[in-house]
Design a protein around this motif. Sequence first.
Motif, mmCIF file in Angstrom:
data_model
loop_
_atom_site.group_PDB
_atom_site.id
_atom_site.type_symbol
_atom_site.label_atom_id
_atom_site.label_comp_id
_atom_site.label_asym_id
_atom_site.label_seq_id
_atom_site.Cartn_x
_atom_site.Cartn_y
_atom_site.Cartn_z
ATOM 1 N N THR A 27 87.656 34.125 -45.034
ATOM 2 C CA THR A 27 87.233 33.773 -43.678
ATOM 3 C C THR A 27 87.959 34.618 -42.633
ATOM 4 N N ARG A 41 82.947 33.571 -44.580
ATOM 5 C CA ARG A 41 82.457 33.442 -43.202
ATOM 6 C C ARG A 41 83.150 34.482 -42.321
ATOM 7 N N ASP A 95 78.288 32.851 -44.641
ATOM 8 C CA ASP A 95 78.020 32.419 -43.270
ATOM 9 C C ASP A 95 78.533 33.499 -42.326
#
Length: 333
Positions: free
Chosen positions: A227, A283, A309
């Motif tokens: 992330t 993400r 994402d």
Amino acid sequence: MLQGGSIGTGDKAIALKLCRNILIRDITIFRGGHFGIILTGCELGTVDNVTIDTNRDGFDVDCCKYLTITNCKINTPNDDGLVLKSSYALKKPVTTEHIAITNCIITGYKLGTLLDGTYQPEKVNWVCGRFKLGTESNGGYRNISLSNCTFMYSSGLAFEEVDQGIMENITISNITMNHVHHYPIYITTGCRNRGPKERTTVSTGRDIMISNVVANDCDSLAGIIITGMPGVPLRNVYLSNIHLQFRGGGTRDLANRQYREQGVNYPEPRFAGATPAYGLYARHVDGLDIDNVTFTTIKPDYRPAFMLDDVRNDKLTNIDAELQTGIKLLIRK
């Protein structure tokens, strides 16, 4: 054998600051205090054949460069095993760089049971064992390699750049893990920004390569987590030849769970809760290359295997994951 004090006293068995031409070899540390070994602002060193069985951090490397760490055995049931930091201890941001680590063993057995040979697993704490970059990361990390290491009853690999530094040119290869707490691989940037208020840089991470990893009995909390931050993605992350076996047990509703942004939070997946995908959740990433990655589960897991994402320029080849009926292999957002 060196024997240190109790948790919370801030004591150290061995602490070196602003030293050059270091050699630490052929010693054993039991109950090393807050740090079994801590090196701060040191250059040109070798640490070889060191055994640490302790109740807090085993071995911390902070604001150092040009070190090799080889053939070490580190048991830390209540804290981190082998940690690279780049704190503000020298009153300025200093990059930890040019660190080569190989042929090490990291475990989370009960205190003392690595040394006495009984190897008793400790109750799972919020952190147990593991190799980590962070959390203190003002200067960041550059040119770091970890290879030919094994983990047992510990958390896995954690790369956390959250204090306005850089994290780049990281290579990890030939890693085995068994009985993995919380997660096997965790890569994140954030904006905790611990340090002087006047600094205006943003934490960044790029060019991270992880290959040849086998892990069995991984916690169902999270798989691989990658992330970045909104508008500041992690860049160029490469995963290849990875086989992970998870405990499973995730429910269908978890696939719709809103996983928290790292932001100013403490970078620890346990506090973020279960990931929406059981195998890999990514993400805010620009450049994600995944090849020859396999996920299996011990119990059925009803989450997708992969969830991407806000991920751009990704390439997934030769991926295989155990799936329950009606569950997708990959979900994009």
